[in-house]
Design a protein around this motif. Sequence first.
Motif, PDB file in Angstrom:
ATOM      1  N   THR A 292       0.884  -1.202  -0.056  1.00 16.88           N
ATOM      2  CA  THR A 292      -0.116   0.007   0.101  1.00 16.88           C
ATOM      3  C   THR A 292       0.731   1.292  -0.041  1.00 16.88           C
ATOM      4  O   THR A 292       0.513   2.205  -0.701  1.00 16.88           O
ATOM      5  N   TYR A 293       1.752   1.064   0.547  1.00 20.16           N
ATOM      6  CA  TYR A 293       3.000   2.444   0.817  1.00 20.16           C
ATOM      7  C   TYR A 293       3.490   2.673  -0.548  1.00 20.16           C
ATOM      8  O   TYR A 293       3.670   3.765  -0.907  1.00 20.16           O
TER       9      TYR A 293
ATOM     10  N   TYR B 249       1.908   2.360  -3.638  1.00 21.74           N
ATOM     11  CA  TYR B 249       0.939   2.726  -4.174  1.00 21.74           C
ATOM     12  C   TYR B 249       0.512   4.237  -3.976  1.00 21.74           C
ATOM     13  O   TYR B 249       0.334   5.061  -4.642  1.00 21.74           O
ATOM     14  N   ILE B 250       0.849   4.370  -2.579  1.00 19.68           N
ATOM     15  CA  ILE B 250       0.607   5.792  -2.002  1.00 19.68           C
ATOM     16  C   ILE B 250       1.732   6.633  -2.413  1.00 19.68           C
ATOM     17  O   ILE B 250       1.700   7.993  -2.802  1.00 19.68           O
TER      18      ILE B 250
ATOM     19  N   LEU C 177      -5.159   4.958  -8.178  1.00 20.94           N
ATOM     20  CA  LEU C 177      -6.007   5.099  -7.052  1.00 20.94           C
ATOM     21  C   LEU C 177      -7.051   4.198  -7.310  1.00 20.94           C
ATOM     22  O   LEU C 177      -7.510   3.190  -6.152  1.00 20.94           O
TER      23      LEU C 177
ATOM     24  N   LEU D  56      -5.401   0.765  -6.329  1.00 15.58           N
ATOM     25  CA  LEU D  56      -5.212   0.767  -4.876  1.00 15.58           C
ATOM     26  C   LEU D  56      -6.745   0.198  -4.209  1.00 15.58           C
ATOM     27  O   LEU D  56      -6.659  -0.715  -3.446  1.00 15.58           O
TER      28      LEU D  56
END
Length: 105
Positions: A2-3, A5-6, A64, A67
């Motif tokens: 997830t990090y 993607y962020i 987004l 994600l």
Amino acid sequence: MTYIYIIMLVVFFGYGSLLRYRAPQKIGHILGFRTAKSLQSQRNWDQANYQFGGWLQQSGVITLLLLVLLSLTPLKDASWGTWLLLIPVGLIIPAILQVNQELPD
């Protein structure tokens, strides 16, 4: 995961917004969209930065969506789900080619 993607979201939206709305005015600036065709005139420079910034923002939207898709659907358990990360990154190459092709001079 997830990090990553962020971080990609920040880069795509941040750098895309910079190029689209606050592009460097000086031709050939290090932060701009630099290709041989975009460096030919001020008109090309402004158009290339604006268009490529839009492409980066669209890649941010795709990131987004991926994600959300990978965190809220059953795809979060798929082992190949992390490979979807390459989709927005892979869109950068066609974006460069498309922007360069559409420049008038």
